[in-house]
Scaffold this active site. Sequence first.
Site, PDB file in Angstrom:
ATOM      1  N   ASP A  30      12.394  -7.640   5.352  1.00  0.00           N
ATOM      2  CA  ASP A  30      10.993  -8.363   4.746  1.00  0.00           C
ATOM      3  C   ASP A  30      11.335  -9.886   5.195  1.00  0.00           C
ATOM      4  O   ASP A  30      12.412 -10.414   4.940  1.00  0.00           O
ATOM      5  CB  ASP A  30      11.106  -8.084   3.361  1.00  0.00           C
ATOM      6  CG  ASP A  30       9.736  -8.447   2.900  1.00  0.00           C
ATOM      7  OD1 ASP A  30       9.052  -7.357   2.271  1.00  0.00           O
ATOM      8  OD2 ASP A  30       9.347  -9.665   2.651  1.00  0.00           O
ATOM      9  N   ASN A  78       4.120   0.421  -2.693  1.00  0.00           N
ATOM     10  CA  ASN A  78       3.014  -0.043  -3.261  1.00  0.00           C
ATOM     11  C   ASN A  78       1.577   0.343  -2.741  1.00  0.00           C
ATOM     12  O   ASN A  78       1.679   0.439  -1.539  1.00  0.00           O
ATOM     13  CB  ASN A  78       2.750  -1.451  -3.437  1.00  0.00           C
ATOM     14  CG  ASN A  78       4.027  -2.183  -4.302  1.00  0.00           C
ATOM     15  OD1 ASN A  78       4.152  -1.676  -5.249  1.00  0.00           O
ATOM     16  ND2 ASN A  78       4.616  -3.165  -3.617  1.00  0.00           N
ATOM     17  N   GLN A 108      -1.058  -3.673  -3.381  1.00  0.00           N
ATOM     18  CA  GLN A 108      -0.407  -3.577  -1.900  1.00  0.00           C
ATOM     19  C   GLN A 108      -1.031  -4.749  -1.133  1.00  0.00           C
ATOM     20  O   GLN A 108      -2.365  -4.866  -1.270  1.00  0.00           O
ATOM     21  CB  GLN A 108      -0.717  -2.126  -1.279  1.00  0.00           C
ATOM     22  CG  GLN A 108      -0.581  -1.976   0.020  1.00  0.00           C
ATOM     23  CD  GLN A 108      -1.011  -0.491   0.689  1.00  0.00           C
ATOM     24  OE1 GLN A 108      -1.814   0.031  -0.096  1.00  0.00           O
ATOM     25  NE2 GLN A 108      -0.483  -0.125   1.596  1.00  0.00           N
ATOM     26  N   HIS A 130       4.204   1.180   3.765  1.00  0.00           N
ATOM     27  CA  HIS A 130       5.728   0.682   4.002  1.00  0.00           C
ATOM     28  C   HIS A 130       6.354   1.109   2.703  1.00  0.00           C
ATOM     29  O   HIS A 130       5.805   1.174   1.539  1.00  0.00           O
ATOM     30  CB  HIS A 130       5.691  -0.830   3.984  1.00  0.00           C
ATOM     31  CG  HIS A 130       4.753  -1.713   3.224  1.00  0.00           C
ATOM     32  ND1 HIS A 130       3.368  -1.561   3.437  1.00  0.00           N
ATOM     33  CD2 HIS A 130       5.102  -2.495   2.325  1.00  0.00           C
ATOM     34  CE1 HIS A 130       3.024  -2.428   2.541  1.00  0.00           C
ATOM     35  NE2 HIS A 130       4.014  -2.879   1.691  1.00  0.00           N
ATOM     36  N   HIS A 160       9.626  -0.438   0.499  1.00  0.00           N
ATOM     37  CA  HIS A 160      10.461  -1.522   0.454  1.00  0.00           C
ATOM     38  C   HIS A 160      11.937  -0.896   0.114  1.00  0.00           C
ATOM     39  O   HIS A 160      12.026  -0.023  -0.994  1.00  0.00           O
ATOM     40  CB  HIS A 160      10.222  -2.396  -0.826  1.00  0.00           C
ATOM     41  CG  HIS A 160       8.956  -3.210  -0.694  1.00  0.00           C
ATOM     42  ND1 HIS A 160       8.981  -4.424  -0.063  1.00  0.00           N
ATOM     43  CD2 HIS A 160       7.519  -2.545  -0.697  1.00  0.00           C
ATOM     44  CE1 HIS A 160       7.535  -4.762  -0.106  1.00  0.00           C
ATOM     45  NE2 HIS A 160       6.748  -3.596  -0.259  1.00  0.00           N
TER      46      HIS A 160
HETATM   47  P1  5GP Z   1       3.183  -5.154  -0.384  1.00  0.00           P
HETATM   48  O1  5GP Z   1       2.964  -6.150  -1.082  1.00  0.00           O
HETATM   49  O2  5GP Z   1       2.213  -4.835   0.424  1.00  0.00           O
HETATM   50  O3  5GP Z   1       4.009  -3.863  -0.800  1.00  0.00           O
HETATM   51  O4  5GP Z   1       4.468  -5.962   0.590  1.00  0.00           O
HETATM   52  C1  5GP Z   1       4.022  -6.500   1.772  1.00  0.00           C
HETATM   53  C2  5GP Z   1       5.500  -6.917   2.219  1.00  0.00           C
HETATM   54  O5  5GP Z   1       5.324  -7.487   3.486  1.00  0.00           O
HETATM   55  C3  5GP Z   1       5.840  -8.180   1.488  1.00  0.00           C
HETATM   56  O6  5GP Z   1       7.235  -8.060   0.834  1.00  0.00           O
HETATM   57  C4  5GP Z   1       5.860  -9.432   2.484  1.00  0.00           C
HETATM   58  O7  5GP Z   1       7.025 -10.320   2.255  1.00  0.00           O
HETATM   59  C5  5GP Z   1       5.984  -8.762   3.613  1.00  0.00           C
HETATM   60  N1  5GP Z   1       5.474  -9.297   4.710  1.00  0.00           N
HETATM   61  C6  5GP Z   1       4.413  -9.938   4.919  1.00  0.00           C
HETATM   62  N2  5GP Z   1       4.039 -10.506   6.206  1.00  0.00           N
HETATM   63  C7  5GP Z   1       5.229  -9.925   6.888  1.00  0.00           C
HETATM   64  C8  5GP Z   1       5.543 -10.575   8.393  1.00  0.00           C
HETATM   65  O8  5GP Z   1       4.834 -10.901   9.029  1.00  0.00           O
HETATM   66  N3  5GP Z   1       6.788  -9.973   8.487  1.00  0.00           N
HETATM   67  C9  5GP Z   1       7.674  -9.464   7.699  1.00  0.00           C
HETATM   68  N4  5GP Z   1       8.862  -8.988   8.411  1.00  0.00           N
HETATM   69  N5  5GP Z   1       7.364  -8.955   6.458  1.00  0.00           N
HETATM   70  C10 5GP Z   1       5.986  -9.458   6.117  1.00  0.00           C
END
Ligand code: 5GP
Length: 126
Positions: A35, A96, A103, A109, A111
């Site tokens: 991440d 999420n 999300q 995805h 985590h």
């Molecule tokens: P969500 O809130 O959708 O469950 O999590 C999205 C995750 O994607 C977040 O933890 C954020 O830090 C990660 N993320 C967003 N943009 C990028 C990116 O460009 N590269 C990587 N490696 N992670 C990302």
Amino acid sequence: MTERYDDQNIFAKILRGEIPSKTVLETEHSLAFHDISEQAPVHVLVIPKGRYISYDHFALSASEAEIVDYTRAIGEVCKMMGVQPGEGGGFRMISNAGEAGIQEVPHLHVHILGGRRLGRMLPRAD
Ligand code: 5GP
């Protein structure tokens, strides 16, 4: 599934190689990478390569080959990152989905978080 898959989401761009990422594991149907904004010493995202928005979408629509590959990739990442319960101290896996789940990226995805005690499962709602 009422939502449409957005091909411009950031993880679709990572899969197409348009945006760099720090790969942990790549398999036929899955990709795992760090991440960008780590919230624990271990914070890896595992995604399927297919166009799935959320876990329920994947669970109901993916092929058996994709489901097996993705599930095994998650297990392999836990092993590679040394967070298996016991000596590795354990981990938390979060996926999420949608608005209530907050999300941010609309490509499935999970985590994988570990490397420290992670606190209670849910904070208060904002
Ligand atoms: P969500 O809130 O959708 O469950 O999590 C999205 C995750 O994607 C977040 O933890 C954020 O830090 C990660 N993320 C967003 N943009 C990028 C990116 O460009 N590269 C990587 N490696 N992670 C990302």
